[in-house]
Write a protein that holds these residues in place. Sequence first.
Motif, PDB file in Angstrom:
ATOM      1  N   TYR A   1      26.717  -2.518  31.585  1.00 29.45           N
ATOM      2  CA  TYR A   1      26.707  -3.960  31.792  1.00 29.45           C
ATOM      3  C   TYR A   1      25.384  -4.604  31.401  1.00 29.45           C
ATOM      4  N   ALA A   2      24.305  -3.855  31.472  1.00 31.10           N
ATOM      5  CA  ALA A   2      23.006  -4.404  31.101  1.00 31.10           C
ATOM      6  C   ALA A   2      22.009  -3.280  30.936  1.00 31.10           C
ATOM      7  N   THR A   3      21.114  -3.430  29.985  1.00 31.83           N
ATOM      8  CA  THR A   3      20.044  -2.454  29.819  1.00 31.83           C
ATOM      9  C   THR A   3      19.041  -2.622  30.958  1.00 31.83           C
ATOM     10  N   PRO A   4      18.753  -1.560  31.708  1.00 34.83           N
ATOM     11  CA  PRO A   4      17.796  -1.682  32.818  1.00 34.83           C
ATOM     12  C   PRO A   4      16.374  -1.846  32.297  1.00 34.83           C
ATOM     13  N   THR A   5      15.507  -2.342  33.143  1.00 41.40           N
ATOM     14  CA  THR A   5      14.105  -2.395  32.770  1.00 41.40           C
ATOM     15  C   THR A   5      13.526  -0.988  32.801  1.00 41.40           C
ATOM     16  N   ARG A   6      12.478  -0.783  32.053  1.00 38.82           N
ATOM     17  CA  ARG A   6      11.826   0.521  32.054  1.00 38.82           C
ATOM     18  C   ARG A   6      11.291   0.842  33.451  1.00 38.82           C
TER      19      ARG A   6
ATOM     20  N   LYS B   1      25.965   5.342  29.947  1.00 44.31           N
ATOM     21  CA  LYS B   1      26.760   4.573  29.004  1.00 44.31           C
ATOM     22  C   LYS B   1      25.864   3.684  28.149  1.00 44.31           C
ATOM     23  N   LEU B   2      26.158   3.640  26.859  1.00 47.54           N
ATOM     24  CA  LEU B   2      25.513   2.642  26.024  1.00 47.54           C
ATOM     25  C   LEU B   2      26.004   1.257  26.442  1.00 47.54           C
ATOM     26  N   PRO B   3      25.169   0.232  26.330  1.00 44.03           N
ATOM     27  CA  PRO B   3      25.582  -1.114  26.737  1.00 44.03           C
ATOM     28  C   PRO B   3      26.811  -1.608  25.971  1.00 44.03           C
ATOM     29  N   LYS B   4      27.614  -2.414  26.655  1.00 47.72           N
ATOM     30  CA  LYS B   4      28.843  -2.925  26.035  1.00 47.72           C
ATOM     31  C   LYS B   4      28.550  -3.840  24.858  1.00 47.72           C
ATOM     32  N   THR B   5      27.338  -4.412  24.799  1.00 49.85           N
ATOM     33  CA  THR B   5      27.001  -5.207  23.625  1.00 49.85           C
ATOM     34  C   THR B   5      27.067  -4.362  22.359  1.00 49.85           C
TER      35      THR B   5
ATOM     36  N   ALA C   1      28.393  -1.843  15.134  1.00 44.96           N
ATOM     37  CA  ALA C   1      27.821  -2.346  13.886  1.00 44.96           C
ATOM     38  C   ALA C   1      26.692  -3.331  14.168  1.00 44.96           C
ATOM     39  N   ASN C   2      25.622  -3.242  13.401  1.00 46.55           N
ATOM     40  CA  ASN C   2      24.510  -4.200  13.481  1.00 46.55           C
ATOM     41  C   ASN C   2      23.969  -4.333  14.902  1.00 46.55           C
ATOM     42  N   ALA C   3      23.801  -3.178  15.550  1.00 44.89           N
ATOM     43  CA  ALA C   3      23.323  -3.170  16.935  1.00 44.89           C
ATOM     44  C   ALA C   3      21.997  -2.438  17.063  1.00 44.89           C
ATOM     45  N   GLY C   4      21.235  -2.375  15.988  1.00 44.26           N
ATOM     46  CA  GLY C   4      19.983  -1.622  16.009  1.00 44.26           C
ATOM     47  C   GLY C   4      18.995  -2.122  17.030  1.00 44.26           C
ATOM     48  N   GLU C   5      18.865  -3.437  17.162  1.00 40.65           N
ATOM     49  CA  GLU C   5      17.902  -3.986  18.115  1.00 40.65           C
ATOM     50  C   GLU C   5      18.282  -3.627  19.545  1.00 40.65           C
ATOM     51  N   GLU C   6      19.566  -3.782  19.879  1.00 43.23           N
ATOM     52  CA  GLU C   6      20.029  -3.451  21.224  1.00 43.23           C
ATOM     53  C   GLU C   6      19.871  -1.961  21.510  1.00 43.23           C
TER      54      GLU C   6
END
Length: 283
Positions: free
Chosen positions: A47-52, A71-75, A83-88
């Motif tokens: 659901y969201a990338t946690p903070t470090r 789990k990898l984020p749903k984004t 596709a095109n999710a390198g930044e995330e």
Amino acid sequence: MRLHVGCAMWAHAPWQGRFLPHPLPPAERLRAYASWCNAVEGNTTFYATPTRATVETWARQTAPDFRFLLKLPKTITHERRLANAGEELRAFLAAVEPLGPRVHALWVQLPGAFGPHDLGALAAFLRGLPPAYRYTVEVRHRAFFEDGGAARDLIRVLGGAGAEWVPFDTTVLFRSPPTSDAERDAWTKKPRVPRRAPALTDRPVVRYLGRDDVDRTVEGWGPWAEKVAGWLREGRSPTVFVHTPDNAEALPLARRFHDDVRALVPELEPLPEPVPAEPPTLF
């Protein structure tokens, strides 16, 4: 030889005061859970990338041999469909880095609409992932379970990346009509696909969903206990996550599954005794 077992979460209201001490501050909840189980699903990261900083607290609360399946984020998996999710992806990998070897694998859970025609996108995505981690893939499109050609194509893609195919076994849930509100809710949300058991790597992962009735849950996992025992004898290191629709008894059930496998493989080390929910008394 090691079997990792766990649940879908490490904090659940029905466990408080029964299995886990209560109250507990957030920074201690995972530590208490980790005295019961030696692995956990990382569903929150979907659901969201946690903070470090948050991830650093997870590392402090767990021993080096504790395992996360994150789990990898749903984004990445559902919105961008790989596709095109390198930044995330870079942000996610930077956030989870403090866990180090505690990361058993990064988990690519794909939506039900992700079918055989999308395998090219999956292959390209897996090729671009850093080799520092292992990867597991969960598919829900029925073609992968009912079409032998589609299944072989998926296995070929996963094999090329050294990735595991994670089965989510819901067959016990759907074997007979639901008998509780939680089961009725699960009937509307959980994937209804055939059971799949073969392992592709030396670290197979199983997600098993039982019923809110403990006896039916235990009876239903019999084939998995046998399969996991066989994997251990082959030198594999499996991980099994036990779910029920309400998860009220999932924590002791995960330990019971470990006990059932140990009855078949006596040389398997037992799990440590968990921290008691209440402090000992003098009387």
